[in-house]
Scaffold this motif. Structure first.
Motif, PDB file in Angstrom:
ATOM      1  N   VAL A  66      -5.363   5.972   0.051  1.00 33.88           N
ATOM      2  CA  VAL A  66      -4.524   4.775   0.025  1.00 33.88           C
ATOM      3  C   VAL A  66      -4.697   4.079  -1.319  1.00 33.88           C
ATOM      4  O   VAL A  66      -5.830   3.814  -1.757  1.00 33.88           O
ATOM      5  N   LEU A  67      -3.583   3.797  -1.991  1.00 39.26           N
ATOM      6  CA  LEU A  67      -3.564   2.998  -3.213  1.00 39.26           C
ATOM      7  C   LEU A  67      -2.738   1.757  -2.946  1.00 39.26           C
ATOM      8  O   LEU A  67      -1.726   1.826  -2.237  1.00 39.26           O
ATOM      9  N   HIS A  91     -11.908  -2.621  -4.709  1.00 35.95           N
ATOM     10  CA  HIS A  91     -10.835  -3.372  -5.359  1.00 35.95           C
ATOM     11  C   HIS A  91     -11.360  -4.052  -6.619  1.00 35.95           C
ATOM     12  O   HIS A  91     -12.562  -4.262  -6.776  1.00 35.95           O
ATOM     13  N   GLY A  92     -10.439  -4.411  -7.511  1.00 36.98           N
ATOM     14  CA  GLY A  92     -10.827  -5.118  -8.726  1.00 36.98           C
ATOM     15  C   GLY A  92      -9.612  -5.569  -9.503  1.00 36.98           C
ATOM     16  O   GLY A  92      -8.515  -5.016  -9.339  1.00 36.98           O
ATOM     17  N   GLY A 114      -7.735 -17.574  -7.087  1.00 39.80           N
ATOM     18  CA  GLY A 114      -6.746 -16.559  -6.773  1.00 39.80           C
ATOM     19  C   GLY A 114      -7.073 -15.271  -7.497  1.00 39.80           C
ATOM     20  O   GLY A 114      -7.836 -15.270  -8.467  1.00 39.80           O
ATOM     21  N   THR A 115      -6.520 -14.177  -7.009  1.00 42.62           N
ATOM     22  CA  THR A 115      -6.736 -12.887  -7.657  1.00 42.62           C
ATOM     23  C   THR A 115      -5.456 -12.075  -7.645  1.00 42.62           C
ATOM     24  O   THR A 115      -4.578 -12.265  -6.806  1.00 42.62           O
ATOM     25  N   VAL A 116      -5.363 -11.152  -8.589  1.00 47.54           N
ATOM     26  CA  VAL A 116      -4.349 -10.102  -8.618  1.00 47.54           C
ATOM     27  C   VAL A 116      -5.134  -8.813  -8.826  1.00 47.54           C
ATOM     28  O   VAL A 116      -5.767  -8.639  -9.873  1.00 47.54           O
ATOM     29  N   ARG A 117      -5.108  -7.923  -7.806  1.00 41.11           N
ATOM     30  CA  ARG A 117      -6.028  -6.781  -7.812  1.00 41.11           C
ATOM     31  C   ARG A 117      -5.334  -5.473  -7.458  1.00 41.11           C
ATOM     32  O   ARG A 117      -4.328  -5.453  -6.759  1.00 41.11           O
ATOM     33  N   ALA A 118      -5.942  -4.400  -7.909  1.00 39.57           N
ATOM     34  CA  ALA A 118      -5.613  -3.060  -7.422  1.00 39.57           C
ATOM     35  C   ALA A 118      -6.684  -2.694  -6.399  1.00 39.57           C
ATOM     36  O   ALA A 118      -7.820  -3.178  -6.470  1.00 39.57           O
ATOM     37  N   ARG A 119      -6.288  -1.849  -5.430  1.00 37.88           N
ATOM     38  CA  ARG A 119      -7.288  -1.362  -4.488  1.00 37.88           C
ATOM     39  C   ARG A 119      -7.029   0.103  -4.199  1.00 37.88           C
ATOM     40  O   ARG A 119      -5.895   0.584  -4.248  1.00 37.88           O
ATOM     41  N   ALA A 120      -8.112   0.824  -3.924  1.00 39.16           N
ATOM     42  CA  ALA A 120      -8.024   2.250  -3.625  1.00 39.16           C
ATOM     43  C   ALA A 120      -9.044   2.567  -2.543  1.00 39.16           C
ATOM     44  O   ALA A 120     -10.164   2.050  -2.567  1.00 39.16           O
ATOM     45  N   GLY A 121      -8.616   3.410  -1.591  1.00 43.24           N
ATOM     46  CA  GLY A 121      -9.531   3.716  -0.510  1.00 43.24           C
ATOM     47  C   GLY A 121      -9.185   4.988   0.223  1.00 43.24           C
ATOM     48  O   GLY A 121      -8.272   5.732  -0.163  1.00 43.24           O
ATOM     49  N   ASP A 159       0.837  -1.202   0.000  1.00 42.49           N
ATOM     50  CA  ASP A 159       0.000   0.000   0.000  1.00 42.49           C
ATOM     51  C   ASP A 159       0.871   1.252   0.000  1.00 42.49           C
ATOM     52  O   ASP A 159       1.947   1.280   0.616  1.00 42.49           O
ATOM     53  N   TRP A 160       0.382   2.306  -0.654  1.00 44.25           N
ATOM     54  CA  TRP A 160       0.974   3.633  -0.616  1.00 44.25           C
ATOM     55  C   TRP A 160      -0.069   4.570  -0.025  1.00 44.25           C
ATOM     56  O   TRP A 160      -1.210   4.601  -0.508  1.00 44.25           O
ATOM     57  N   GLN A 161       0.292   5.336   0.999  1.00 48.63           N
ATOM     58  CA  GLN A 161      -0.648   6.282   1.585  1.00 48.63           C
ATOM     59  C   GLN A 161      -0.189   7.699   1.309  1.00 48.63           C
ATOM     60  O   GLN A 161       0.961   8.059   1.564  1.00 48.63           O
TER      61      GLN A 161
END
Length: 190
Positions: free
Chosen positions: A45-46, A103-104, A85-92, A38-40
């Motif tokens: 947060v991404l 996420h998706g 399994g998944t490989v996802r981006a998330r943003a919040g 994560d990067w804040q």
């Protein structure tokens, strides 16, 4: 976590030109591990996350009916999702120690299917193991208990696409896998 959803199938039997839809509903449990970063930036947060989980999500159906000229037909069908399994981006957005996010991304998994069809004095049997790819989307919330440990919950919708499950000169079955999952999360940061 818990998984609930179904295996949607389109079938053609013998000389039947119609498409028969079988909508199987099933459920099961899911559990595994994930890694991410994560990067804040201020409160935003991404991040990126990859996970893999074993599951016993399955559905079965047994049926009888008539095809052309009222000939009896018997179908036994079952599908099990063995892992996902998944490989996802998330943003919040973070408020104090709580993070709410969407996420998706990419989803993948493996299904095992068994098909038994009998009609016109003939018998068809198939056992199919397939690797599948598709997509996922969802949302979650996470609470930082300490600077290194957080607890959370996450909802996901997963679509692993449609594939031919069984096909010969008399019988054709195509199936898709979609399901919802809710997971409890324990994250440790390094």
């Amino acid at each position: 976590g818990v998984a609930a959803g179904g295996f949607k199938n389109n079938s053609h039997f013998f000389d039947d030109k119609e498409s028969h839809n079988l909508d199987l509903r099933g459920g099961g449990f899911i559990g595994g591990a994930q890694v991410g970063y994560d990067w804040q930036m201020n409160n935003w947060v991404l991040g990126a996350v990859a996970d893999i989980a074993a599951t016993n999500h399955k559905a079965t159906i047994t049926g009888t009916g008539d095809i052309e000229f009222n000939e009896p037909i018997r179908v036994e069908y079952g599908t099990k999702l063995t892992y996902v399994g998944t490989v996802r981006a998330r943003a919040g957005y973070a408020w104090d120690r709580t993070l709410f996010y969407g996420h998706g991304g990419l989803a993948y998994g493996k299904t095992k299917t068994s098909v038994d069809v009998g009609a016109r004095g003939t018998y068809r049997e198939g056992k199919i193991s397939q690797n599948r790819t598709g997509w996922t989307i969802g949302a979650g919330a996470e609470y930082a208990v300490t600077d290194r440990v957080s607890l959370g919950t996450e909802y996901s919708y997963v679509d692993l696409g449609k594939k031919t499950l069984f096909s010969d000169e008399d019988v054709s079955i195509k199936g898709g896998v979609t399901f919802h999952s809710v997971k409890a999360l324990l994250n440790v940061r390094f």
